[in-house]
Design a protein around this motif. Structure first.
Motif, PDB file in Angstrom:
ATOM      1  N   LEU A  68       3.515  35.134  10.052  1.00  0.00           N
ATOM      2  CA  LEU A  68       3.360  34.539   8.731  1.00  0.00           C
ATOM      3  C   LEU A  68       2.761  33.145   8.910  1.00  0.00           C
ATOM      4  CD1 LEU A  68       3.969  34.507   5.623  1.00  0.00           C
ATOM      5  CD2 LEU A  68       6.127  33.394   6.202  1.00  0.00           C
ATOM      6  N   TYR A  69       1.716  32.864   8.102  1.00  0.00           N
ATOM      7  CA  TYR A  69       1.039  31.559   8.174  1.00  0.00           C
ATOM      8  C   TYR A  69       1.084  30.908   6.797  1.00  0.00           C
ATOM      9  CZ  TYR A  69      -2.733  28.140   8.799  1.00  0.00           C
ATOM     10  OH  TYR A  69      -3.482  26.999   8.852  1.00  0.00           O
ATOM     11  N   ASP A  70       1.627  29.676   6.753  1.00  0.00           N
ATOM     12  CA  ASP A  70       1.652  28.923   5.502  1.00  0.00           C
ATOM     13  C   ASP A  70       0.352  28.108   5.415  1.00  0.00           C
ATOM     14  OD1 ASP A  70       2.114  26.721   3.601  1.00  0.00           O
ATOM     15  OD2 ASP A  70       4.154  27.490   3.535  1.00  0.00           O
ATOM     16  N   VAL A  71      -0.478  28.415   4.413  1.00  0.00           N
ATOM     17  CA  VAL A  71      -1.799  27.806   4.306  1.00  0.00           C
ATOM     18  C   VAL A  71      -1.696  26.309   4.043  1.00  0.00           C
ATOM     19  CG1 VAL A  71      -3.987  27.818   3.032  1.00  0.00           C
ATOM     20  CG2 VAL A  71      -2.823  29.973   3.526  1.00  0.00           C
ATOM     21  N   GLU A  72      -0.710  25.887   3.235  1.00  0.00           N
ATOM     22  CA  GLU A  72      -0.616  24.475   2.879  1.00  0.00           C
ATOM     23  C   GLU A  72      -0.102  23.632   4.045  1.00  0.00           C
ATOM     24  OE1 GLU A  72       1.702  24.339  -0.641  1.00  0.00           O
ATOM     25  OE2 GLU A  72       0.087  25.063  -1.929  1.00  0.00           O
ATOM     26  N   SER A  73       0.949  24.083   4.702  1.00  0.00           N
ATOM     27  CA  SER A  73       1.525  23.302   5.812  1.00  0.00           C
ATOM     28  C   SER A  73       0.891  23.641   7.146  1.00  0.00           C
ATOM     29  CB  SER A  73       3.037  23.552   5.898  1.00  0.00           C
ATOM     30  OG  SER A  73       3.288  24.915   6.243  1.00  0.00           O
ATOM     31  N   GLN A  74       0.130  24.734   7.207  1.00  0.00           N
ATOM     32  CA  GLN A  74      -0.544  25.208   8.410  1.00  0.00           C
ATOM     33  C   GLN A  74       0.448  25.483   9.536  1.00  0.00           C
ATOM     34  OE1 GLN A  74      -3.937  22.838   9.487  1.00  0.00           O
ATOM     35  NE2 GLN A  74      -4.941  23.110   7.508  1.00  0.00           N
ATOM     36  N   GLN A  75       1.598  26.056   9.142  1.00  0.00           N
ATOM     37  CA  GLN A  75       2.630  26.444  10.109  1.00  0.00           C
ATOM     38  C   GLN A  75       2.585  27.955  10.304  1.00  0.00           C
ATOM     39  OE1 GLN A  75       4.704  24.310  11.795  1.00  0.00           O
ATOM     40  NE2 GLN A  75       3.450  22.712  10.849  1.00  0.00           N
ATOM     41  N   LYS A  76       2.717  28.398  11.558  1.00  0.00           N
ATOM     42  CA  LYS A  76       2.679  29.824  11.885  1.00  0.00           C
ATOM     43  C   LYS A  76       4.008  30.235  12.458  1.00  0.00           C
ATOM     44  CE  LYS A  76       0.550  31.265  15.607  1.00  0.00           C
ATOM     45  NZ  LYS A  76      -0.454  31.644  16.605  1.00  0.00           N
ATOM     46  N   ASN A  77       4.554  31.370  11.988  1.00  0.00           N
ATOM     47  CA  ASN A  77       5.832  31.890  12.477  1.00  0.00           C
ATOM     48  C   ASN A  77       5.675  33.367  12.780  1.00  0.00           C
ATOM     49  OD1 ASN A  77       7.446  29.503  12.128  1.00  0.00           O
ATOM     50  ND2 ASN A  77       7.320  29.863   9.912  1.00  0.00           N
ATOM     51  N   SER A  78       6.311  33.800  13.845  1.00  0.00           N
ATOM     52  CA  SER A  78       6.377  35.228  14.144  1.00  0.00           C
ATOM     53  C   SER A  78       7.630  35.765  13.468  1.00  0.00           C
ATOM     54  CB  SER A  78       6.421  35.445  15.656  1.00  0.00           C
ATOM     55  OG  SER A  78       6.561  36.808  15.938  1.00  0.00           O
ATOM     56  N   ILE A  79       7.479  36.779  12.619  1.00  0.00           N
ATOM     57  CA  ILE A  79       8.635  37.219  11.817  1.00  0.00           C
ATOM     58  C   ILE A  79       9.084  38.638  12.156  1.00  0.00           C
ATOM     59  CG2 ILE A  79       8.049  35.668   9.918  1.00  0.00           C
ATOM     60  CD1 ILE A  79       6.949  38.050   8.399  1.00  0.00           C
ATOM     61  N   LEU A  80       8.294  39.398  12.921  1.00  0.00           N
ATOM     62  CA  LEU A  80       8.723  40.763  13.222  1.00  0.00           C
ATOM     63  C   LEU A  80       7.966  41.281  14.430  1.00  0.00           C
ATOM     64  CD1 LEU A  80      10.574  43.044  12.125  1.00  0.00           C
ATOM     65  CD2 LEU A  80       8.569  43.961  10.926  1.00  0.00           C
ATOM     66  N   ASN A  81       8.678  41.996  15.320  1.00  0.00           N
ATOM     67  CA  ASN A  81       8.047  42.672  16.455  1.00  0.00           C
ATOM     68  C   ASN A  81       7.897  44.160  16.152  1.00  0.00           C
ATOM     69  OD1 ASN A  81       7.870  40.365  18.074  1.00  0.00           O
ATOM     70  ND2 ASN A  81      10.000  40.612  18.770  1.00  0.00           N
ATOM     71  N   TYR A  82       6.968  44.777  16.823  1.00  0.00           N
ATOM     72  CA  TYR A  82       6.691  46.206  16.664  1.00  0.00           C
ATOM     73  C   TYR A  82       6.604  46.592  15.190  1.00  0.00           C
ATOM     74  CZ  TYR A  82       6.255  51.065  17.960  1.00  0.00           C
ATOM     75  OH  TYR A  82       5.781  52.332  18.129  1.00  0.00           O
TER      76      TYR A  82
END
Length: 1755
Positions: free
Chosen positions: A511-525
């Protein structure tokens, strides 16, 4: 485009029942027709009558038939209908949406004149024309009409352009006027455009031109600039009538003109930029077309007729079916209608640029369409009817289209992605990407409304497989770029474009937040992921789990459900969201919590109360908790505190809930006291800032309101004592000390000794601070404080205690530092060593223990080595002199260059131990040259050679080996090594070694042995290029022997011997291969030869089949015959081409003839059907008997040829009688004549001709004459005499025509004797006049006349002409010889009509000869012109005096112009003084130039110049009088010439006065008065003369001003500009400032310097002032106008000064004089008796009239 009749809507009547007007609605669903009985009929789009209603007059008392309808137009929304009537009114009817709705008048516009035409363009008011010539507009909203523009001519027609932004009006006088509401950037002008030859009743305004027609039966096309460029003229067609009406297609590409029984269609050709006229539509008995209307979609045209008929026509260019689902109708080049056959819906596709639409395709599940033009692309959504057209350069159909997004069309081409939003006519965005897949591109266009957000259009796409870019399509800004470590296979933005989900190849979901430019991995497989439509909820699958994020702002909060299958779809319908899971054969639906989904929607919509309601229905879970948190933050941002309080209560954050409750209470109290919601109260704002931990903001809020205690209390509650103390100090709070005590007490109570120490340190209680630091276990801080204060360092007990604590805490460096400061160096050194602080130890040793420095450096190095800091240790070992250690450290730290530097300074014995290790390193990294150097230094040459060999660098290895090894050793080493490589199959490496030792032959042998022929050839090409061909031949021969024919062929070809390859294949009976090689390398001819040989080897039918296969049969037969293989040729022809047998027989016969076998050849010629060839063969060989035999037997027609051949032979043998007999037997007498002619036996030729071919006798006789003439031309003896003799013979035999021809053939080319020529030609003339007819005789005389003239016998020629009554020719002859009397006599006595002709010729003669005196008697004007051209002006003027004044003054003007051009103005002035100046306007420029030249002349400022000035004055006075007589009223020219006359008068008086001493002041005043005319006279001259005369009579002030002005003007002349001229001296005077600059100065440089010196000298004189004298008006005395009062005085006729009082009046008004000056002039005249002064008085009398009391006499 063609018109095709569909149906008749209204049947025509028997009589006149004119259809007034027709109109289609803009919605294409209604058609209105107005009939002659003023009823409007309404039809649907299929032509079915659905409704009708009657119209009403403006005033019912005049009856229903008191008007006619001239205009009918639908409103843009098709709900209203405007009707223009001739009873001065326009009605607008509201007709409703449904058929049968009541028709109501909603607007009416009363006019002053009859309405003649009417249109209603889209988005514009109603436009209509009136009978009085005005074009007006009517606004239905304001119910007011206004005039757009007015003309004086009846408006006959109006036509709007296709866009409706402009229109044309046609008028009865033929004028066409253009008007724009918006010119759309075209730049075309408005107003009258052009004038048509007749009233343009039929007028159209297309996209490309204006076309008009009317009663003259002509159609004219005009361009945008109003110029006609195309005409269609039908005025000569009797069956054509006037054009009554016209209509333009909605697309502007076609127009239709209506006339009697005809409709003419014109189509615009974009390529030719012209109108094309297809076949006209002629309908008998249709009668005159009175009305036309084109359906707005362009598909149909409706025509109304004079008899009341209404016809419907289809007007498509072409119609096609697409997939049997859509009907595509091209109604114009740029307009297409797409109709869905399943539901009947229609879309009109139109190019706004007018380009031709090539093709239309329906794509994207039959919902979207694509169309192309030459320069644009059109896309459209058939469901929403949104269409777009954008400029587009076609790439040959390589574009790919994607329609996965309902709002935008994605076009991919050559790595470029273009986005086109449906309904927008410009590209939404263009990006570069190589990955075009709907799963790798996400576009969101305004899909959900957001608070305070207008346009929201975003795009996410792949830059490369690991990089995502997010792009704002509105601003064109790149919002972010995501660099990922794995390839991405799916991405999608949420509907607001704020969040981006993407998945990589490892199936990780991010998941990437366009405004804050933060990227998080939220799910594997992650095997499936999707946003829930209309929300920010995410659904994904992880193996056997369904994962749902109801609040994506908290990605860690995920709801998971176990599932057994795979998610296949996600549906959200009727407020219910379901996940569709496929579990084998069954499909299961999992319902999501709609409340949680609705929460997200409510948040986006800003409905927080609804969000609270949703959350209150849910049980507390991790997802719900995350939603409460999100809602609390949003509610706080929006200042909805009660909702935020509820959120914190639900989350269990009682402190925040209570704090908000207290804040709300403060807000409510403030609202009661101050009104509003209370949120702006300082306490509420401060508490909210505290809530957000913005304490400084809260502090500023408190301090702004001067609530210091509350700010301090806030910090104390937060235990932020320092900030509280800062506020107290800043505000000088009285409780500051108490606050500090409380702070210290609190620190001690809470065990914060360090902070307490800091407080004491700030209070400068250092001992207490140190004790507190020690207590807190911070001896280093205590040491720092102690060392910073000198007074503390003197306390040894304190220092020892601190040092002990530092040593105990192993803080040796701090302890050493303290010992160093108290100068206990031993203990300090011990501490530094223990703490490994070698830098401090070395620094201490440098001044305390110098001998220990080297040892310490080595110890430091050893310590660094132990710590693996080898590179840092190097320098320390160097400093310590431990070279071995430094080298080893450099090598171990891989600092190779450092090691080399160290070693280069050491002896070689030591260095060589390390060089091999360094060389090994450089060899391993591929730096072979450096490695070689160190190997050599180390004496390891063999290792260096091995290194190069292992690296495959054979040349370098060989070079090195050659340097350090013997040549034989090197060669044997490399050859043995190469053979070893050869055995190992490493042929390339072996080759390099062989080449390295210069043994390429061994390599060649190796490759040959291994049968690597390509490599062998390559080496031969390199080292034995001269043997390359032989090598190829050798290899080819060996391969041929081995049977490897293909490779052998290749080598033969490489050797350039393709024929050997062909022969090889022939030898092996491989004819097909031989044919292939011959064709590929020898061309078609070689291929034919091989095919021929192949066929010859086969023979019979096989040969024929083979040659048929290759198409060489006929050419093979020809080749066989050419090579004398006649048997093979006969075989082929007999089997397959029997028609070729005669040809073969013929060639065989010719072969036999060449071989001398005549009898055999004869037989073959006969077989070939060519017996004539056999005859010719025998004739050629002069075997006449055999030729005769063959001819008689096989070709009787050739018998004559044989006889002719015999005759020719006989002629050559001079046997003329025998030859003649042969030819007569052959019935060829003409050949006998020919042969006799060629032998010049003309008598025999004439004899035979006369006897056997008498009809050619005349021709032969002519030839004979011609031959005789040629002989004469060649001056052969007796040529002229023979010609004359022949003529006399013809004459005696009565052949007069021939005799004449012979006489005429005697020309000067034959003889130079003119007497002979004259006699012959006269004889020819006499014979022709006597014996030949009139016509022939006239032709002969016309030939003779010019010839006689050429030899000077014009009189003879004239007499011959007179003999034939050719009077004019006789006159011309007399004129030519200059005998004018005879010419005039003949003209007068015989043909009087030629007298003017003779006179004209005589005039021309006199002009050409310059005989003006003779020309006067005939042509006076011509004579005068001749005098003028010759410059004999005196004669010209004297002659002109004898004629009219007009003629005289014409030549005076020419003479004067000549004199002016030659710079003789004085002479020109004398000329006009003598003859007067007539008021001819064409002479005005001469008078002006004459005046200008005279006033610019020098040396006229003296008495002797009086006559010149008087002549100029009198000339101008005469001119003014003449102009006054012509013009009773004022004339601009008269005013100008009167001014000139006044100036000349002043100059004349001045010249007369200069002779009299008593009149010096009058002369001076005249010079001064002339200054007011410096805009006419040269300014420098005027000021100079005025200054000089003032200086002469002692007026030094004025002299100084005027001469100074003269100097300024001279400088301005040099600079070429008046900009620097100072006008201050002449302000408030009538002396002009704006004057023309003279081209050159008036004075010489010497005179100029004299004036300059005088001005400089006077400027130093204090007595002279730079001012002008003033009079009683307080004004410059010579100024006519007083600036204070504005009163203008009259000038004195004597001096030019203003006359103020004591004036002397003359009879003519406006003419006065100062009495003193007048009396002075009279007295001087009486005393001196000066003729000049008397002349002046005489002129004044004539000019001003006699004075009222004359007291003088002229005598």
């Amino acid at each position: 485009m063609q018109l095709k009749h569909i149906k008749t809507l209204l049947t025509p009547q028997d009589g006149a029942a004119k259809i007034c007007v027709i109109a289609w609605s803009h919605s294409n669903q209604k058609l209105a027709v107005c009939t002659s009985d003023r009823v409007v009929l309404l039809y649907d789009e299929d032509g079915e009558k659905r409704d009708k209603f009657s119209l009403k007059p403006a005033d019912p008392k005049f009856g229903k038939k008191s008007y006619t309808v001239k205009g009918l137009a639908f409103s843009p929304d098709s709900s209203k209908l405007a009707v223009g009537q001739t009873d001065n009114i326009i009605y607008v009817y509201k007709i409703g949406e449904a058929w049968g709705d009541k028709k109501v008048i909603c607007n009416k516009f009363v006019q002053q004149s009859a309405v003649t035409c009417l249109i209603w363009p889209p988005e514009q008011p109603i436009v209509f024309g009136l009978a009085d010539g005005k074009v007006r507009s009517a606004n239905t909203r304001t119910n007011k009409s206004s005039t757009v523009y007015g003309t004086d001519s009846y408006v006959v027609s109006l036509a709007a352009n296709p866009s409706g932004k402009g229109f044309l009006s046609g008028h009865a006088d033929g004028s066409i006027v253009r008007f724009f509401f918006d010119d759309e950037g075209s730049g075309d002008r408005q107003g009258k455009l052009c004038t048509h030859p007749c009233p343009p009743y039929a007028l159209v305004y297309s996209q490309n031109a204006i076309v008009a027609a009317g009663c003259d039966k002509r159609i004219i096309a005009y361009g945008r600039d109003g110029r006609s460029f195309q005409h269609f003229d039908y005025s000569r067609e009797d069956d054509e009538h006037e054009f009554t009406t016209a209509i333009c297609a909605p697309g502007g590409q076609s127009v239709v003109f209506g006339s009697f029984d005809r409709l003419r269609v014109f189509n615009w050709s974009p390529r030719r930029q012209m109108w094309d006229e297809p076949q006209l539509k002629e309908i008998p008995n249709l009668y005159t077309i009175t009305a036309l209307s084109w359906k707005k979609d362009g598909s149909k045209v409706t025509a109304g007729t004079l008899c009341g008929g209404v016809e419907l026509f289809d007007c498509c260019l072409k119609r096609t079916l697409y997939k049997n689902k859509f009907e595509i109708t091209h109604v114009g080049l740029s307009q297409v209608i797409v109709k869905n056959l399943s539901n009947g819906s229609r879309v009109v596709l139109k190019s706004h640029y007018g380009y031709e639409i090539d093709e239309v395709r329906i794509m994207g599940k039959d919902r979207y369409m694509i169309a192309h033009t030459s320069d644009t692309i059109l896309v459209g959504d058939l469901q929403s009817n949104k269409l777009s057209e954008i400029p587009w350069q076609s790439s040959g159909g390589n574009e790919k289209y994607y329609f996965d997004n309902e709002s935008v069309c994605m076009i991919f081409n050559a790595g470029e992605l273009a986005l086109i939003e449906y309904g927008a006519n410009e590209v939404l965005g263009v990006v570069r990407t190589e990955f075009m897949n709907p799963h790798l591109i996400s576009v969101r266009l305004n899909e959900r409304k957001q608070r305070n957000v207008g346009e929201n259009k975003k795009l996410a796409y792949l830059v490369d497989l690991k990089t995502i870019a997010v792009f704002d399509l509105v601003t064109g800004i790149n919002l972010g770029q995501i660099n990922h470590d794995s390839k991405i296979d799916w991405l999608e933005l949420n509907e607001t474009g704020h969040k981006l989900l993407f998945r990589d190849k490892k199936l990780k979901l991010h998941l990437y937040d366009v405004e804050s430019q933060q990227k998080n991995s939220i799910l594997n497989y992650c095997s499936y992921v999707q946003w829930v439509p209309g929300s920010d909820v995410v659904v994904a699958q992880n193996r056997g789990s369904l994962c749902v994020w109801y609040n994506i702002d908290s990605p860690e909060r995920v709801t998971m459900f176990p599932i057994k299958g795979d998610i296949v779809d996600l549906e959200r319908v009727d407020g219910k969201t379901e996940v569709i899971v496929s579990e084998g054969v069954a499909t299961i639906s999992y319902a999501l919590d709609e409340g949680l989904i609705e929460f997200g929607t409510a948040i986006d919509d800003g409905d927080y109360a609804r969000a609270v309601s949703f959350l209150e229905t849910l049980e507390m879970s991790s997802e719900t908790e995350a939603m409460w948190k999100t809602l609390s933050h949003l509610a706080l941002e929006e200042r909805q505190l009660h909702i935020a309080e509820r959120c914190y209560s639900a989350l269990g954050d009682i402190a925040k809930a209570r704090f908000l409750r207290e804040t709300l209470r403060f807000a409510e109290e403030a609202a009661k006291q101050m009104g509003g919601d209370g949120y702006n109260h300082y306490r509420v704002r401060a508490r909210l800032a505290i809530m957000e931990k913005k304490f400084k903001e809260a502090e500023s809020i408190y301090l702004e309101q001067n609530h210091v205690d509350e700010a301090m209390e806030m910090y104390q509650e937060m235990h932020m004592w320092d900030e509280a103390i800062e506020v107290a100090e800043a505000k000088s709070h009285p409780e500051l000390d108490t606050l500090r005590r409380n702070y210290y007490q609190w620190l001690m109570e809470t065990g914060q000794e360090e902070t307490a120490g800091e407080v004491k340190e700030r209070e400068e209680d250092y001992l207490s601070a140190i004790n507190l630091y020690m207590k807190a276990g911070l001896p280093a801080r205590a040491a720092r404080l102690a060392t910073s204060r000198e007074e503390l360092m003197s306390n040894s007990d304190l220092i020892s205690r601190i040092a002990s604590s530092l040593i105990k805490g192993e803080l040796y460096e701090y302890a050493g530092d303290m010992y160093e400061k108290i100068k206990d160096y031993d203990r300090a050194m011990e501490c530094f060593k223990k703490g490994k602080a070698y830098r401090r130890a070395v620094e201490l040793a440098r001044y305390a223990f110098p001998t220990e420095v080297v040892k310490l450096e080595e110890e430091w190095g050893d310590y660094l080595v132990s710590q693996k800091q080898l590179d840092a240790a190097i320098n320390h070992f160097i400093e310590a002199g431990a070279t071995m250690k430094s080298v080893e450290a450099a090598i171990n730290s891989r600092q190779w260059s450092k090691a080399v530097q160290i070693l280069e300074l050491q002896d070689s014995a030591m260095s060589s131990r390390y060089y091999k290790k360094i060389a090994d390193h450089y060899a391993s990294v591929g730096e072979y040259e450096t490695a070689e150097r160190f190997y050599v230094e180390a004496g390891c040459t063999r290792e260096a050679v091995d290194m190069y060999n292992q690296a495959g660098k054979w040349e370098q290895a060989h070079k090195l080996a050659s340097t350090y090894m013997k040549a034989d050793d090197v060669s044997s080493l490399y050859i043995s090594q190469a053979r070893q490589l050869e055995e190992e199959g490493k042929f390339r490496e072996a080759e390099k070694l062989y080449v390295a030792v210069e043994e390429p032959d061994l390599a060649i042998t190796m490759y040959k042995k291994q049968r690597h022929y390509n490599d062998m050839i390559r080496l031969v090409k390199l080292y034995h290029k001269d043997l390359l061909g032989d090598t190829h031949q050798l290899l080819a021969t060996e391969l041929e022997t081995e049977g490897n024919l293909r490779q052998a062929e290749q080598h033969f070809i490489e050797a350039g011997d393709w024929k050997a390859a062909v022969n090889m294949y022939r030898a092996h009976d491989s004819w097909d291969e031989a044919y292939r090689v011959a064709k590929n390398h020898g061309g078609q001819i070689a291929a034919k030869q091989v095919a021929y040989m192949w066929a010859k080897s086969l023979g019979g039918d096989s040969a024929v089949k083979l040659l048929h296969k290759y198409g060489f049969l006929e050419s093979a037969i020809d080749y066989a015959t050419e090579n004398c293989a006649f048997d093979f040729a006969f075989d082929l022809a007999r089997i397959a081409m029997k028609d070729k047998l005669p040809d073969i027989h013929l060639k065989y016969a010719m072969y036999l003839e060449d071989e001398g076998k005549f009898s055999e050849a004869e037989a073959e010629f006969v077989k070939a059907g060519r017996p004539k060839e056999a005859v010719l063969m025998y004739v050629h060989n002069q075997d006449w008997d055999s030729a005769q035999r063959v001819a008689e037997a096989h070709d009787p027609d050739s018998v004559a040829d044989v006889l002719v051949g015999q005759a020719r032979f006989a002629f050559e043998e001079k046997e003329f009688a025998k030859a003649e007999s042969y030819l007569l037997r052959a019935q060829r007498p003409e050949l006998a004549v020919k042969f006799y002619k060629e032998t010049e036996m003309w008598s025999d030729a004439l004899r035979v001709c006369k006897e056997y071919i008498p009809h050619k006798l005349q021709q032969l006789q002519d030839e004979y004459d011609h031959e005789m003439t040629d002989k004469t031309k060649r001056y052969e003896p007796g040529g002229v005499e023979s010609m004359i003799g022949q003529a006399r013979e013809w004459e005696s035999s009565g052949e007069y025509a021939r005799a004449v021809e012979c006489y005429l053939k005697v020309t000067d080319a034959l003889t130079a004797d003119r007497n002979i020529l004259e006699k012959c030609w006269i004889k020819a003339g006499d014979i022709s006049m006597k014996f030949l007819g009139q016509k022939k005789a006239q032709q002969v005389i016309e030939t003779i006349g010019p010839r006689l003239a050429e030899i000077g016998k014009q009189n003879t020629a004239a007499e011959l002409y007179l003999g034939m009554d050719m009077v004019k020719d006789a006159i011309d002859m007399f004129i030519a010889c200059g005998d004018w009397n005879k010419a005039k006599k003949i003209a007068k006595e015989i043909e009087p009509r030629f007298e003017p002709y003779v006179d004209d010729k005589y005039k021309e003669f006199c002009k050409n000869q310059g005989r003006a005196e003779e020309l006067v008697n005939v042509d006076v004007i011509g004579a005068l012109d001749m005098y003028a051209e010759k410059g004999e002006w005196e004669k010209c003027i004297q002659t002109a005096e004898q004629h009219s004044p007009q003629v005289l003054h014409k030549y005076i003007a020419l003479y004067a112009t000549h004199l002016i051009k030659t710079e003789k103005p004085a002479k020109a002035l004398e000329l006009y003084a003598k003859y007067g100046a007539p008021a001819n306007p064409q002479n005005y420029n001469i008078y002006k130039r004459l005046f200008s030249d005279v006033i610019s002349m020098k040396n006229l400022n003296r008495t002797e110049a009086y006559r010149t000035w008087a002549d100029l004055r009198d000339l101008l006075f005469d001119l003014c009088e003449n102009i006054s007589n012509l013009h009773d009223q004022g004339n601009a020219q008269l005013d100008e010439f009167e001014t000139f006359m006044l100036i000349a008068h002043y100059y004349a008086i001045r010249s007369a006065a200069q002779a009299q001493k008593s009149l010096d002041t009058i002369a001076a005043r005249l010079c001064i008065s002339l200054l007011r005319h410096t805009d006419i006279i040269p300014a420098d001259k005027a000021f100079y003369e005025a200054g000089v005369v003032c200086r002469a009579i002692g007026w030094e002030n004025m002299a100084f001003v005027f001469l100074n002005r003269y100097l300024d003007i001279t400088e301005a002349i040099e600079e070429g500009s008046l900009n620097m001229l100072d006008h201050s001296d002449f302000e408030n005077t009538d002396i002009p400032f704006e004057i023309p600059l003279p081209e050159k100065p008036y004075l010489s440089s010497m005179q100029h310097e004299e004036i300059k010196e005088w001005v400089l000298a006077v400027s130093m004189d204090q007595k002279v002032e730079q001012i002008l004298p003033k009079d009683e008006r307080n004004t410059y005395e010579a100024s006519l106008t007083a600036p204070d009062t504005g009163i203008k005085s009259l000038p004195c006729v004597v001096t030019g000064y203003p006359v103020l009082r004591n004036k002397f009046d003359f009879n003519k008004p406006g003419k006065v004089a100062n009495k003193d000056d007048w009396n002075k002039l009279l007295m001087a005249t009486k005393v001196s008796h000066s003729p000049e002064l008397q002349d002046v008085l005489k002129f004044i009398s004539n000019w001003c009239g006699a004075p009222s009391n004359p007291t003088y006499s002229f005598h």
